[in-house]
Design a protein around this motif. Structure first.
Motif, mmCIF file in Angstrom:
data_model
loop_
_atom_site.group_PDB
_atom_site.id
_atom_site.type_symbol
_atom_site.label_atom_id
_atom_site.label_comp_id
_atom_site.label_asym_id
_atom_site.label_seq_id
_atom_site.Cartn_x
_atom_site.Cartn_y
_atom_site.Cartn_z
ATOM 1 N N PRO A 31 0.819 -1.213 0.000
ATOM 2 C CA PRO A 31 0.000 0.000 0.000
ATOM 3 C C PRO A 31 0.856 1.268 0.000
ATOM 4 O O PRO A 31 2.057 1.233 0.273
ATOM 5 C CB PRO A 31 -0.811 -0.109 1.297
ATOM 6 N N PRO A 32 0.229 2.411 -0.265
ATOM 7 C CA PRO A 32 0.927 3.688 -0.124
ATOM 8 C C PRO A 32 1.501 3.857 1.280
ATOM 9 O O PRO A 32 0.913 3.425 2.264
ATOM 10 C CB PRO A 32 -0.181 4.721 -0.393
ATOM 11 N N GLY A 33 2.664 4.488 1.350
ATOM 12 C CA GLY A 33 3.308 4.719 2.636
ATOM 13 C C GLY A 33 4.288 3.637 3.043
ATOM 14 O O GLY A 33 5.013 3.803 4.028
ATOM 15 N N SER A 34 4.329 2.540 2.299
ATOM 16 C CA SER A 34 5.271 1.463 2.620
ATOM 17 C C SER A 34 6.675 1.829 2.129
ATOM 18 O O SER A 34 6.864 2.781 1.365
ATOM 19 C CB SER A 34 4.825 0.167 1.942
ATOM 20 N N GLN B 214 1.434 -5.746 9.976
ATOM 21 C CA GLN B 214 0.612 -4.790 9.249
ATOM 22 C C GLN B 214 1.065 -4.801 7.791
ATOM 23 O O GLN B 214 2.210 -5.114 7.497
ATOM 24 C CB GLN B 214 0.754 -3.379 9.831
ATOM 25 N N ASP B 215 0.163 -4.422 6.894
ATOM 26 C CA ASP B 215 0.491 -4.475 5.470
ATOM 27 C C ASP B 215 1.123 -3.155 5.040
ATOM 28 O O ASP B 215 0.502 -2.326 4.379
ATOM 29 C CB ASP B 215 -0.762 -4.763 4.638
ATOM 30 N N GLY B 216 2.368 -2.970 5.447
ATOM 31 C CA GLY B 216 3.094 -1.775 5.058
ATOM 32 C C GLY B 216 3.152 -0.724 6.148
ATOM 33 O O GLY B 216 2.488 -0.803 7.188
ATOM 34 N N GLY B 217 3.990 0.313 5.879
ATOM 35 C CA GLY B 217 4.255 1.333 6.883
ATOM 36 C C GLY B 217 3.065 2.195 7.241
ATOM 37 O O GLY B 217 2.962 2.666 8.374
ATOM 38 N N GLY B 218 2.151 2.443 6.290
ATOM 39 C CA GLY B 218 0.979 3.262 6.593
ATOM 40 C C GLY B 218 0.084 2.616 7.626
ATOM 41 O O GLY B 218 -0.343 3.259 8.600
ATOM 42 N N ASP B 219 -0.215 1.334 7.438
ATOM 43 C CA ASP B 219 -1.039 0.602 8.404
ATOM 44 C C ASP B 219 -0.325 0.468 9.747
ATOM 45 O O ASP B 219 -0.953 0.539 10.807
ATOM 46 C CB ASP B 219 -1.382 -0.786 7.863
ATOM 47 N N LEU B 220 0.995 0.282 9.682
ATOM 48 C CA LEU B 220 1.759 0.145 10.923
ATOM 49 C C LEU B 220 1.745 1.446 11.717
ATOM 50 O O LEU B 220 1.613 1.432 12.943
ATOM 51 C CB LEU B 220 3.193 -0.283 10.612
ATOM 52 N N LEU B 221 1.853 2.572 11.043
ATOM 53 C CA LEU B 221 1.803 3.862 11.734
ATOM 54 C C LEU B 221 0.471 4.015 12.470
ATOM 55 O O LEU B 221 0.431 4.469 13.617
ATOM 56 C CB LEU B 221 2.000 5.000 10.740
#
Length: 322
Positions: free
Chosen positions: A38-41, A186-193
């Motif tokens: 996803p975006p942000g990863s 989480q599926d990438g950095g956006g979800d993790l944030l």
């Protein structure tokens, strides 16, 4: 780091063909870069910075970046396999996709792609919310040891990916059984944030470049980096300086669909990017280390990484299907 000293033979000829007679933008303005997250990863950041650098350097203008998330990158890998022979499509990938491929056991594999180049390496970073009770890595480690189930950790990668491996290697190094670690993928950095700020996890392991802005703004605090030496981008000690002897680096690269008639052309384009001042500036800005490795050498490296990741997971007692 291994560096090429000059472009020779087929690679040099391909680059000359790209640059001679018409502009690189004319040849590659229809290039598309797929991001399998996803975006942000980390992949997303790398792809968009890469596209801007290609444009700014005059190598290829108007490059399109698009996201195709799913399965921690496996959906994108499957799409790449369907695009056999398409020389106007590439995919950003890295260590995370090696682990995801192992976990999925999918018929589409990295071995079936056209290897273009490994581009950069970056360390992982241990981050917490700004109001976290953990003010240092030592305090976090003490709390984690005391209550591994309660001190939840998040990562933006699947089993065998860079965030997961860094977390489990850190746990192993402090005497904490990986089986006791409450790791949330989480599926990438956006979800993790969102998980960090939403208090779903107590701390997170992620790539250095993914949270540089949030650290600068004060949303997050960096407790440590997993590099051998401190980095300029964040004021945080290394994990090793706290007496925990681990160094973990993620890497990212480019692969293309199988069956390309002339893979030298896209390899030459990426070689020109890697040699450009614009890309050097981007590496410095995001804390990436130049790790350029092209073609067949990159293919061998990916095969070695697959074996290494499988071996680490086996040693830690973590199955790829976990």
């Amino acid at each position: 780091m291994r560096r090429r000293t000059m472009l020779t033979g087929a690679l040099g000829g391909a680059l000359a063909a790209v640059l001679q007679g018409c502009s690189p933008a004319g040849d590659f303005s229809d290039l598309r870069v797929m991001v399998p997250n996803p975006p942000g990863s980390g992949y997303d950041i790398t792809a968009r910075v890469l596209a801007r650098a290609l444009d700014a350097a005059g190598i290829a203008r108007g490059v399109e970046v698009f996201n195709l998330p799913g399965g921690s990158g496996v959906v994108g890998l499957r799409r790449l396999a369907y695009e056999q022979g398409n020389d106007r499509l590439v995919m950003v990938m890295g260590l995370g996709l090696v682990g995801a491929e192992l976990a999925a056991g999918a018929p589409a594999t990295l071995a079936g792609t056209t290897p273009v180049a490994r581009l950069v390496e970056e360390p992982a970073i241990v981050v917490v919310r700004r109001d976290s009770p953990y003010g240092s890595l030592d305090e976090l480690i003490d709390g984690w040891r005391a209550d591994p189930a309660g001190v939840r950790v998040g990562g933006g990668s699947s089993i065998g990916g860079p965030d997961h491996l860094a977390t489990m290697l850190l746990a192993e190094a402090i005497g904490l059984s990986p089986a006791r670690v409450a790791y949330t993928r989480q599926d990438g950095g956006g979800d993790l944030l969102a998980a960090i700020l939403g208090r779903e996890v107590e701390f997170a392991m992620s790539g250095l470049s993914e949270y540089a802005d949030q650290i600068k703004s004060g949303q997050l605090r960096a407790l440590a980096v997993t590099s051998e030496r401190p980095v300029d981008q964040v004021a945080a000690p290394t994990v090793r300086s706290a007496g925990i002897d681990i160094v973990v680096n993620n890497w990212r690269g480019i692969v293309a669909p199988p069956g390309l008639a002339a893979p030298e052309a896209i390899r030459a384009l990426i070689a020109a990017l890697d040699a450009s001042p614009e890309w050097a500036d981007a590496r410095a800005r995001f804390g990436w280390t130049d790790a350029y490795l092209a073609g067949d050498a990159f293919a061998r490296f990916m095969a070695d990484e697959r074996g290494r990741v499988a071996g680490v997971l086996n040693r830690l007692g973590v199955t790829a299907q976990a």
